[in-house]
Scaffold this active site. Sequence first.
Site: not given
Ligand code: ADP
Length: 307
Positions: A101, A213
């Site tokens: 989502e 985390d």
């Molecule tokens: P990684 O696993 O590489 O650390 P993240 O899960 O932290 O990646 O996601 C990278 C960036 O994408 C986050 O800092 C956030 O800004 C954005 N993001 C993460 N999940 C979502 C989501 N479900 N919907 C919109 N943006 C997201």
Amino acid sequence: MDNSKTVFRSLENAVQAAFGESAVILRSDSIPGGDINDAYRVTLSGGQKIFVKANRVRNLNFFLTEAEGLEALGATRKIKVPEVLGYGIDERRGCSFLAMEYIESAPRTEAYWERFGHQLAELHRAECGLFVDPKDAKQKYGFSEDNYIGAGPQKNDPSERWIEFYRECRLLPQIRRAERYLDLSVRRKADRLLDHLDSYLREPEFPSLLHGDLWSGNMMCGRGGSAWIIDPAAYVGDFEADLAMTQLFGSLPGMFYSAYSEINPIDREGYPERRKLYDLYYLLNHLNLFGAGYLGSVVEIINRFAG
Ligand code: ADP
């Protein structure tokens, strides 16, 4: 359809299973900010947006375990986590992927921090026995499978006792991995610390499902100030370990901690000291992933307890 256990052979297959046969990917826009993965906002023909992470094919397990963590956290219904839409190997694009989502983000307000504090505390107080070993209620700490903390491996062997779990599955593997950075005297002190962990930690009153985390990059504010957590390294443990991570690189606004304490009181006497030992796990992980810049903080904590 419950897509949660299907490993899809393309992003299109996952999208069609979630949104119907006619769903088509119209565009994908890169999103900056991830530590480990490439991230995209993908727009579908029906106007829906989804969030997709991609990595090398061989790293599919990052996504299987992330999905497991998101689903566990989501199952408590205490705080918002993005719904998992599907994961798999995209052969044409040559990557593994996780689709979920999309969160429309909004600026963080005081009301957001208050809500986030309340909801995290509710998560920590939620029933969580089934997430460790559904067949053995005596196993209170751990998780149904091993996962990752950042890109580092995280063991989750079920355990009846928290302190034993924290020694065997958290500190010990990281200290072993960090040996090349630690001189003999520090290694001896680290062993002493592990032997005497009972003197510094205590068995929590109840186990909690943790995000695992919880630095500020893994909390998002959605429309209307809703509180979301993303990118977990979930397991069942001592809630103070999650709180410690919220403070490791600078505390969150005070409103968050006062709201949290209304629902799950923070022990003002014991927590500040135990927190250092919870920091130690994250700092060791940073040392192992990112190098010697974290050595000073690791050694300082080891010396503080076993110097
Ligand atoms: P990684 O696993 O590489 O650390 P993240 O899960 O932290 O990646 O996601 C990278 C960036 O994408 C986050 O800092 C956030 O800004 C954005 N993001 C993460 N999940 C979502 C989501 N479900 N919907 C919109 N943006 C997201």
